[in-house]
Write a protein that holds these residues in place. Structure first.
Motif, PDB file in Angstrom:
ATOM      1  N   THR A  17      18.393  -8.111   5.419  1.00 45.66           N
ATOM      2  CA  THR A  17      18.487  -8.735   4.095  1.00 45.66           C
ATOM      3  C   THR A  17      17.093  -8.748   3.485  1.00 45.66           C
ATOM      4  OG1 THR A  17      18.010 -10.947   4.904  1.00 45.66           O
ATOM      5  CG2 THR A  17      20.331 -10.273   4.917  1.00 45.66           C
ATOM      6  N   GLY A  18      17.054  -8.889   2.173  1.00 47.59           N
ATOM      7  CA  GLY A  18      15.765  -8.943   1.486  1.00 47.59           C
ATOM      8  C   GLY A  18      14.874 -10.022   2.071  1.00 47.59           C
ATOM      9  N   TYR A  19      15.479 -11.156   2.360  1.00 51.44           N
ATOM     10  CA  TYR A  19      14.714 -12.281   2.899  1.00 51.44           C
ATOM     11  C   TYR A  19      14.146 -11.962   4.279  1.00 51.44           C
ATOM     12  CZ  TYR A  19      13.647 -16.854   4.858  1.00 51.44           C
ATOM     13  OH  TYR A  19      13.016 -17.903   5.464  1.00 51.44           O
ATOM     14  N   ASP A  20      15.006 -11.434   5.161  1.00 51.23           N
ATOM     15  CA  ASP A  20      14.543 -11.091   6.512  1.00 51.23           C
ATOM     16  C   ASP A  20      13.456 -10.020   6.475  1.00 51.23           C
ATOM     17  OD1 ASP A  20      16.156 -12.910   7.779  1.00 51.23           O
ATOM     18  OD2 ASP A  20      17.777 -11.464   8.172  1.00 51.23           O
ATOM     19  N   LEU A  21      13.665  -9.081   5.584  1.00 48.74           N
ATOM     20  CA  LEU A  21      12.696  -7.996   5.450  1.00 48.74           C
ATOM     21  C   LEU A  21      11.342  -8.537   4.989  1.00 48.74           C
ATOM     22  CD1 LEU A  21      12.192  -4.967   5.580  1.00 48.74           C
ATOM     23  CD2 LEU A  21      13.257  -4.739   3.352  1.00 48.74           C
ATOM     24  N   ALA A  22      11.371  -9.411   4.006  1.00 48.21           N
ATOM     25  CA  ALA A  22      10.128  -9.997   3.495  1.00 48.21           C
ATOM     26  C   ALA A  22       9.418 -10.788   4.593  1.00 48.21           C
ATOM     27  CB  ALA A  22      10.422 -10.889   2.292  1.00 48.21           C
ATOM     28  N   LYS A  23      10.216 -11.504   5.390  1.00 49.31           N
ATOM     29  CA  LYS A  23       9.670 -12.305   6.485  1.00 49.31           C
ATOM     30  C   LYS A  23       9.068 -11.400   7.565  1.00 49.31           C
ATOM     31  CE  LYS A  23      12.722 -14.745   8.383  1.00 49.31           C
ATOM     32  NZ  LYS A  23      13.338 -14.997   9.631  1.00 49.31           N
ATOM     33  N   ARG A  24       9.816 -10.373   7.936  1.00 47.36           N
ATOM     34  CA  ARG A  24       9.369  -9.419   8.952  1.00 47.36           C
ATOM     35  C   ARG A  24       8.133  -8.663   8.471  1.00 47.36           C
ATOM     36  NH1 ARG A  24      13.226  -7.226  12.125  1.00 47.36           N
ATOM     37  NH2 ARG A  24      14.411  -9.120  12.189  1.00 47.36           N
ATOM     38  N   PHE A  25       8.152  -8.320   7.209  1.00 39.73           N
ATOM     39  CA  PHE A  25       7.020  -7.624   6.579  1.00 39.73           C
ATOM     40  C   PHE A  25       5.730  -8.428   6.774  1.00 39.73           C
ATOM     41  CE2 PHE A  25       4.292  -6.321   3.087  1.00 39.73           C
ATOM     42  CZ  PHE A  25       4.581  -4.983   2.882  1.00 39.73           C
ATOM     43  N   GLU A  26       5.849  -9.709   6.482  1.00 41.15           N
ATOM     44  CA  GLU A  26       4.711 -10.625   6.533  1.00 41.15           C
ATOM     45  C   GLU A  26       4.029 -10.656   7.897  1.00 41.15           C
ATOM     46  OE1 GLU A  26       3.674 -12.035   3.846  1.00 41.15           O
ATOM     47  OE2 GLU A  26       2.075 -13.110   4.915  1.00 41.15           O
ATOM     48  N   SER A  27       4.809 -10.487   8.960  1.00 45.57           N
ATOM     49  CA  SER A  27       4.214 -10.580  10.298  1.00 45.57           C
ATOM     50  C   SER A  27       4.026  -9.207  10.954  1.00 45.57           C
ATOM     51  CB  SER A  27       5.070 -11.489  11.184  1.00 45.57           C
ATOM     52  OG  SER A  27       6.404 -11.067  11.158  1.00 45.57           O
ATOM     53  N   SER A  28       4.092  -8.146  10.157  1.00 45.17           N
ATOM     54  CA  SER A  28       3.838  -6.822  10.743  1.00 45.17           C
ATOM     55  C   SER A  28       3.025  -5.976   9.773  1.00 45.17           C
ATOM     56  CB  SER A  28       5.151  -6.142  11.133  1.00 45.17           C
ATOM     57  OG  SER A  28       5.988  -5.915  10.017  1.00 45.17           O
ATOM     58  N   VAL A  29       3.730  -5.188   8.998  1.00 46.30           N
ATOM     59  CA  VAL A  29       3.046  -4.172   8.202  1.00 46.30           C
ATOM     60  C   VAL A  29       2.149  -4.771   7.102  1.00 46.30           C
ATOM     61  CG1 VAL A  29       4.932  -3.719   6.571  1.00 46.30           C
ATOM     62  CG2 VAL A  29       3.440  -1.836   7.267  1.00 46.30           C
ATOM     63  N   ALA A  30       2.384  -6.043   6.742  1.00 48.37           N
ATOM     64  CA  ALA A  30       1.530  -6.700   5.734  1.00 48.37           C
ATOM     65  C   ALA A  30       0.071  -6.784   6.189  1.00 48.37           C
ATOM     66  CB  ALA A  30       2.044  -8.099   5.419  1.00 48.37           C
ATOM     67  N   PHE A  31      -0.161  -6.695   7.490  1.00 51.26           N
ATOM     68  CA  PHE A  31      -1.540  -6.735   7.987  1.00 51.26           C
ATOM     69  C   PHE A  31      -2.302  -5.449   7.655  1.00 51.26           C
ATOM     70  CE2 PHE A  31       0.278 -10.276  10.074  1.00 51.26           C
ATOM     71  CZ  PHE A  31      -0.754 -11.139  10.411  1.00 51.26           C
ATOM     72  N   VAL A  32      -1.570  -4.421   7.274  1.00 48.91           N
ATOM     73  CA  VAL A  32      -2.250  -3.216   6.774  1.00 48.91           C
ATOM     74  C   VAL A  32      -1.926  -2.932   5.311  1.00 48.91           C
ATOM     75  CG1 VAL A  32      -2.364  -2.144   9.055  1.00 48.91           C
ATOM     76  CG2 VAL A  32      -0.513  -1.530   7.534  1.00 48.91           C
ATOM     77  N   TRP A  33      -0.802  -3.470   4.830  1.00 53.15           N
ATOM     78  CA  TRP A  33      -0.434  -3.249   3.422  1.00 53.15           C
ATOM     79  C   TRP A  33       0.047  -4.566   2.832  1.00 53.15           C
ATOM     80  CZ3 TRP A  33      -1.605   0.866   0.580  1.00 53.15           C
ATOM     81  CH2 TRP A  33      -1.158   0.832  -0.737  1.00 53.15           C
ATOM     82  N   HIS A  34      -0.858  -5.246   2.160  1.00 52.81           N
ATOM     83  CA  HIS A  34      -0.501  -6.555   1.618  1.00 52.81           C
ATOM     84  C   HIS A  34       0.379  -6.407   0.380  1.00 52.81           C
ATOM     85  CE1 HIS A  34      -0.698 -10.596   0.109  1.00 52.81           C
ATOM     86  NE2 HIS A  34      -1.048 -10.091  -1.055  1.00 52.81           N
ATOM     87  N   ALA A  35       1.475  -7.139   0.333  1.00 51.71           N
ATOM     88  CA  ALA A  35       2.309  -7.186  -0.874  1.00 51.71           C
ATOM     89  C   ALA A  35       2.996  -8.544  -0.935  1.00 51.71           C
ATOM     90  CB  ALA A  35       3.349  -6.075  -0.857  1.00 51.71           C
ATOM     91  N   PRO A  36       2.965  -9.189  -2.099  1.00 52.79           N
ATOM     92  CA  PRO A  36       3.663 -10.470  -2.243  1.00 52.79           C
ATOM     93  C   PRO A  36       5.176 -10.246  -2.352  1.00 52.79           C
ATOM     94  CG  PRO A  36       2.604  -9.859  -4.314  1.00 52.79           C
ATOM     95  CD  PRO A  36       2.242  -8.804  -3.319  1.00 52.79           C
ATOM     96  N   ASP A  37       5.960 -11.277  -2.034  1.00 49.82           N
ATOM     97  CA  ASP A  37       7.421 -11.209  -2.166  1.00 49.82           C
ATOM     98  C   ASP A  37       7.835 -10.737  -3.559  1.00 49.82           C
ATOM     99  OD1 ASP A  37       7.423 -12.231   0.366  1.00 49.82           O
ATOM    100  OD2 ASP A  37       8.479 -14.092  -0.123  1.00 49.82           O
ATOM    101  N   SER A  38       7.035 -11.149  -4.548  1.00 47.41           N
ATOM    102  CA  SER A  38       7.368 -10.805  -5.936  1.00 47.41           C
ATOM    103  C   SER A  38       7.314  -9.304  -6.201  1.00 47.41           C
ATOM    104  CB  SER A  38       6.429 -11.529  -6.898  1.00 47.41           C
ATOM    105  OG  SER A  38       5.095 -11.100  -6.681  1.00 47.41           O
ATOM    106  N   GLN A  39       6.683  -8.550  -5.297  1.00 44.56           N
ATOM    107  CA  GLN A  39       6.715  -7.082  -5.417  1.00 44.56           C
ATOM    108  C   GLN A  39       7.801  -6.491  -4.533  1.00 44.56           C
ATOM    109  OE1 GLN A  39       2.910  -5.267  -4.475  1.00 44.56           O
ATOM    110  NE2 GLN A  39       1.942  -6.170  -6.264  1.00 44.56           N
TER     111      GLN A  39
END
Ligand code: VNL
Length: 207
Positions: A17-39
């Motif tokens: 789901t969008g929510y799970d993906l955003a959450k998972r994103f935050e604790s993995s790939v966001a450490f190399v590619w930062h993006a806010p939920d709003s994107q």
């Protein structure tokens, strides 16, 4: 533009789901590619419109619904295509280095604050990336665990090693930035007319 590839990378593991993906994103790939939920949410909708993902309404709670995104064949092909295409390098646009070039305009105390902030930021990032490596190695990173569980055992080693390699590169870069910041502090002291009070004043006679 790279955001979609970060999202596709996660969705190669399983639908989310969008929510799970955003959450998972935050604790993995966001450490190399930062993006806010709003994107993230608009990008998912755009990708679904383009056929890279399917968006399925699934029941949630007693009478709610949520959207589950699943990568399509086209989405996999787009990710693979991107991974097999050389990157185009964008030239530097770094305000820190822009400021560094004109530090003669800053009060020495402000110049030192800039450098101090630079050092602190990169120390913090270095710590976060080191923690990430630890979590990848000890199996506590949830995204990696899911990815490994879905992969053939003979692929496990390279899946892990490329991620560690990534964070090692970022840590090395942070260390360079920390050293540069420390050198900057010394340089500012040595170039400012008013020496800091904890350093002796060298006069021609005492030199
Ligand atoms: C993944 C897991 C990627 C943890 C990461 O960074 C990470 C993944 C790129 O399995 O996609 O830190």
């Amino acid at each position: 533009m790279s955001l979609r590839f970060a999202l596709l990378a996660l969705l190669t593991v399983e639908p989310m789901t969008g929510y799970d993906l955003a959450k998972r994103f935050e604790s993995s790939v966001a450490f190399v590619w930062h993006a806010p939920d709003s994107q993230i949410y608009p990008e998912l909708r755009k990708m679904a419109k383009e056929g890279l993902l399917t968006a399925e309404e699934i029941p949630w709670g007693p009478n709610g619904k949520k959207t589950q995104y699943r990568i399509t064949i086209e989405g996999r092909a787009a990710f693979k295509q991107w991974m097999n295409t050389p990157l185009e390098y964008a030239r530097e646009r770094d305000p820190v280095h822009l400021k560094a070039a004109y530090l003669e305009w800053a009060e020495p105390s402000m110049a030192k604050q800039h450098m101090q902030a630079h050092i602190e930021y990169h120390r913090m990032r270095r710590g976060q990336w080191a923690d990430m490596i630890a979590g990848l190695r000890d199996g506590t990173n949830e995204m990696l665990s899911k990815r490994l569980a879905a992969a053939a055992p003979q692929d496990h080693r390279r899946i892990l090693e490329y991620k560690i390699f990534t964070y090692q590169g970022l840590i090395a870069r942070a260390e360079t930035e920390i050293e540069w910041g420390l050198r900057g502090l010394e340089l500012i002291d040595s170039l400012s007319n008013t020496p800091p009070d904890d350093q002796p004043i060298h006069t021609p006679s005492s030199a």
